[in-house]
Design a protein around this motif. Sequence first.
Motif, PDB file in Angstrom:
ATOM      1  N   HIS A   1      42.505  29.528  43.401  1.00 55.82           N
ATOM      2  CA  HIS A   1      42.207  30.177  42.122  1.00 55.82           C
ATOM      3  C   HIS A   1      43.293  29.863  41.087  1.00 55.82           C
ATOM      4  CE1 HIS A   1      40.438  33.109  39.411  1.00 55.82           C
ATOM      5  NE2 HIS A   1      41.680  33.456  39.125  1.00 55.82           N
TER       6      HIS A   1
ATOM      7  N   ALA B   1      41.154  37.630  38.678  1.00 52.45           N
ATOM      8  CA  ALA B   1      40.274  37.626  39.850  1.00 52.45           C
ATOM      9  C   ALA B   1      40.514  38.889  40.654  1.00 52.45           C
ATOM     10  CB  ALA B   1      40.541  36.393  40.712  1.00 52.45           C
TER      11      ALA B   1
ATOM     12  N   ARG C   1      36.834  37.281  38.216  1.00 55.44           N
ATOM     13  CA  ARG C   1      36.126  36.402  39.128  1.00 55.44           C
ATOM     14  C   ARG C   1      36.348  36.924  40.531  1.00 55.44           C
ATOM     15  NH1 ARG C   1      34.390  30.946  38.947  1.00 55.44           N
ATOM     16  NH2 ARG C   1      34.893  30.331  41.054  1.00 55.44           N
TER      17      ARG C   1
END
Length: 172
Positions: free
Chosen positions: A94, A102, A157
Amino acid sequence: MLSVVIETNNHEAELAHTLSTLVVGAVEGLVSDVIVLDRGSDDGTERVAEAAGCRYLRAWDLPEVIRQARGDWILVLEPGARPLSGWVEAIFEHMALETRPARFSRSRRHRRSLRHVLFKPRCPLEVGVLLPKPLAVEKAEACGASPFALARRQMTRKLSCEIIPAWASVRV
């Protein structure tokens, strides 16, 4: 690199559980520092944090704490939350590919009971929150002293790995 922020108050055992799962991230070179923000514990929380090599603070200014964090990304967790296997790789991926915040996926094995779903609201940090440092500083300046506020109203996310929420931790 990643800095982890954990706010606690009399969560000695839960903090130990969370810190034990973060060891893998430190060994792999992901976790650069862990900052424990204590709201006045009178149990062994301070001993646990210091034995694990964490920066331990009883009084803090959240924006300044985040500015002084070593990592370029900030991961905020509840004491007792435990990321499951694969979390290091998921966060590395990520951080390499994204600039957006996230969160972890909810553990499929740890579901809230119907009573909890109906009568107890979810904690904003139940699945943690991973933020780029500049965004974390900006949100901290806007929201106050609690890291819990960093997770509120945050478009995130979903990471590919799961987390065991703090409420599923065994209370000692």
